[in-house]
Motif scaffolding. Sequence first.
Motif, PDB file in Angstrom:
ATOM      1  N   VAL A 163       0.857  -1.181   0.000  1.00  0.00           N
ATOM      2  CA  VAL A 163       0.000   0.000   0.000  1.00  0.00           C
ATOM      3  C   VAL A 163       0.893   1.231   0.000  1.00  0.00           C
ATOM      4  CG1 VAL A 163      -1.751   1.293   1.266  1.00  0.00           C
ATOM      5  CG2 VAL A 163      -1.832  -1.216   1.222  1.00  0.00           C
ATOM      6  N   LEU A 164       0.855   1.986  -1.075  1.00  0.00           N
ATOM      7  CA  LEU A 164       1.671   3.193  -1.173  1.00  0.00           C
ATOM      8  C   LEU A 164       1.063   4.335  -0.380  1.00  0.00           C
ATOM      9  CD1 LEU A 164       2.478   3.067  -4.998  1.00  0.00           C
ATOM     10  CD2 LEU A 164       3.862   2.195  -3.091  1.00  0.00           C
ATOM     11  N   LYS A 165      -0.276   4.398  -0.393  1.00  0.00           N
ATOM     12  CA  LYS A 165      -0.934   5.504   0.299  1.00  0.00           C
ATOM     13  C   LYS A 165      -2.400   5.169   0.527  1.00  0.00           C
ATOM     14  CE  LYS A 165      -1.258   9.285  -2.060  1.00  0.00           C
ATOM     15  NZ  LYS A 165      -0.956  10.580  -2.720  1.00  0.00           N
ATOM     16  N   ALA A 166      -2.856   5.449   1.747  1.00  0.00           N
ATOM     17  CA  ALA A 166      -4.287   5.349   2.064  1.00  0.00           C
ATOM     18  C   ALA A 166      -4.848   6.761   2.099  1.00  0.00           C
ATOM     19  CB  ALA A 166      -4.486   4.649   3.398  1.00  0.00           C
ATOM     20  N   VAL A 167      -5.883   7.023   1.298  1.00  0.00           N
ATOM     21  CA  VAL A 167      -6.413   8.370   1.127  1.00  0.00           C
ATOM     22  C   VAL A 167      -7.889   8.386   1.548  1.00  0.00           C
ATOM     23  CG1 VAL A 167      -6.740  10.263  -0.510  1.00  0.00           C
ATOM     24  CG2 VAL A 167      -4.843   8.655  -0.833  1.00  0.00           C
ATOM     25  N   PHE A 168      -8.312   9.472   2.191  1.00  0.00           N
ATOM     26  CA  PHE A 168      -9.689   9.548   2.696  1.00  0.00           C
ATOM     27  C   PHE A 168     -10.521  10.628   2.014  1.00  0.00           C
ATOM     28  CE2 PHE A 168      -7.075   7.679   5.976  1.00  0.00           C
ATOM     29  CZ  PHE A 168      -7.799   6.559   6.323  1.00  0.00           C
ATOM     30  N   GLU A 169      -9.917  11.481   1.218  1.00  0.00           N
ATOM     31  CA  GLU A 169     -10.637  12.532   0.516  1.00  0.00           C
ATOM     32  C   GLU A 169     -10.368  12.429  -0.985  1.00  0.00           C
ATOM     33  OE1 GLU A 169     -12.757  14.527   1.776  1.00  0.00           O
ATOM     34  OE2 GLU A 169     -12.422  14.090   3.899  1.00  0.00           O
ATOM     35  N   PRO A 170     -11.355  12.641  -1.850  1.00  0.00           N
ATOM     36  CA  PRO A 170     -12.753  12.977  -1.529  1.00  0.00           C
ATOM     37  C   PRO A 170     -13.578  11.774  -1.085  1.00  0.00           C
ATOM     38  CG  PRO A 170     -12.486  12.800  -3.896  1.00  0.00           C
ATOM     39  CD  PRO A 170     -11.128  12.600  -3.306  1.00  0.00           C
ATOM     40  N   HIS A 216      -3.907   3.595  -2.874  1.00  0.00           N
ATOM     41  CA  HIS A 216      -2.975   3.457  -3.984  1.00  0.00           C
ATOM     42  C   HIS A 216      -2.054   2.285  -3.634  1.00  0.00           C
ATOM     43  CE1 HIS A 216      -3.606   7.357  -6.195  1.00  0.00           C
ATOM     44  NE2 HIS A 216      -4.241   7.606  -5.056  1.00  0.00           N
ATOM     45  N   ILE A 217      -2.014   1.272  -4.493  1.00  0.00           N
ATOM     46  CA  ILE A 217      -1.122   0.142  -4.233  1.00  0.00           C
ATOM     47  C   ILE A 217      -0.134   0.003  -5.382  1.00  0.00           C
ATOM     48  CG2 ILE A 217      -2.957  -1.030  -2.961  1.00  0.00           C
ATOM     49  CD1 ILE A 217      -3.016  -3.092  -5.269  1.00  0.00           C
ATOM     50  N   ASP A 218       1.016  -0.540  -5.047  1.00  0.00           N
ATOM     51  CA  ASP A 218       2.062  -0.752  -6.045  1.00  0.00           C
ATOM     52  C   ASP A 218       1.600  -1.794  -7.059  1.00  0.00           C
ATOM     53  OD1 ASP A 218       4.517  -0.467  -7.248  1.00  0.00           O
ATOM     54  OD2 ASP A 218       5.496  -1.963  -5.985  1.00  0.00           O
ATOM     55  N   VAL A 219       1.882  -1.567  -8.331  1.00  0.00           N
ATOM     56  CA  VAL A 219       1.548  -2.560  -9.346  1.00  0.00           C
ATOM     57  C   VAL A 219       2.384  -3.808  -9.094  1.00  0.00           C
ATOM     58  CG1 VAL A 219       1.633  -3.111 -11.809  1.00  0.00           C
ATOM     59  CG2 VAL A 219       0.908  -0.850 -11.059  1.00  0.00           C
ATOM     60  N   PRO A 220       1.761  -4.971  -8.969  1.00  0.00           N
ATOM     61  CA  PRO A 220       2.519  -6.190  -8.653  1.00  0.00           C
ATOM     62  C   PRO A 220       3.504  -6.535  -9.761  1.00  0.00           C
ATOM     63  CG  PRO A 220       0.267  -6.726  -9.299  1.00  0.00           C
ATOM     64  CD  PRO A 220       0.322  -5.245  -9.138  1.00  0.00           C
ATOM     65  N   ARG A 221       4.703  -6.949  -9.357  1.00  0.00           N
ATOM     66  CA  ARG A 221       5.729  -7.337 -10.325  1.00  0.00           C
ATOM     67  C   ARG A 221       5.550  -8.779 -10.774  1.00  0.00           C
ATOM     68  NH1 ARG A 221       5.549  -2.757 -10.258  1.00  0.00           N
ATOM     69  NH2 ARG A 221       7.131  -1.235  -9.650  1.00  0.00           N
ATOM     70  N   SER A 222       4.899  -9.588  -9.964  1.00  0.00           N
ATOM     71  CA  SER A 222       4.645 -10.979 -10.335  1.00  0.00           C
ATOM     72  C   SER A 222       3.335 -11.416  -9.682  1.00  0.00           C
ATOM     73  CB  SER A 222       5.787 -11.894  -9.883  1.00  0.00           C
ATOM     74  OG  SER A 222       5.912 -11.880  -8.474  1.00  0.00           O
TER      75      SER A 222
END
Length: 302
Positions: free
Chosen positions: A150-157, A162-168
């Motif tokens: 998980v790169l970032k948890a966002v609450f707005e709006p 945002h999660i990293d695109v899996p490499r495998s």
Amino acid sequence: MVGKPLPFSIYGADNMLLLAQGQVVKTEGMRNALLRGGAYCSRTDAGESAGGSSAAAVREETSSEVVTPLDKFMREHAIALAKPRPNLRMSREDGSESYPTRIIGMHDRNSMILAAPIRPDKTFVPVFDRQTWFFRALYHTTAIRFQAVVLKAVFEPFPHLHIDVPRSMERKLVRSAPRVPVCLRANIVEPSNASAVIVDLSVGGARIAVNADVVLEQQQRVRFTANVAVYQRSVALDLTGTVLPREAGEEGIADVMFHRLQFEPLDNFQLLALEAHLNSQLAIDADSFWRLVTLGSKPEMV
């Protein structure tokens, strides 16, 4: 027709006005979403110049109908299909409790954007930056499993991740043909006349819903008719299948029962019509994650 002013007003399955006469259905995706959501116009609206009395005509028609549990289920199922559906499940540890989420899109920095996961009681699952989560999905014929940070948890709006695109990722073929959720009215011809709703469909079989007073036994042969959309045309199909054993936990709801059918061998016309209809539905359901998976190398069977 896409891009043309509507000659009538369009109402949703709940009788609410969706588009007024003269408005334009701008895209094929919008048209398909309306069809899948149970949208319709009244006979009065379609046959006359639409006016303020059209909504009343719809209510009058609806109130005069005998609404069965199957009718109610079909309307609710059509509305559910028109809404975004979870297409992933995520868990903190492999094999631990998982929670539904769905893919919203892709970020230009190669991250996927997901809806925040929700518990059965509708509360949000706590997710923190830099955590690693396990993800599972079933896409048509293939089961997929991967880990992502998980790169970032966002609450707005609104709450999203945002999660990293899996490499495998691990991929395993679990079905020989895709099974697609649908909402199609069908008529059982044998063993007796009855109404049914097809709730999912493949070239190998279907899952149907019937009123609870319609008795279908295991291994019974069932013949039914249904219309499917193929390139903006309605194609009539006459199909025969065998009732399969009920799966664990498969129960009816609100006086409606579900049955799985395995089709008898299809002729060329039936096969091509079903393939065309299913492929059009799969194209509508395609999203960023599916394109990400299919654009990669040929999946290895794990």
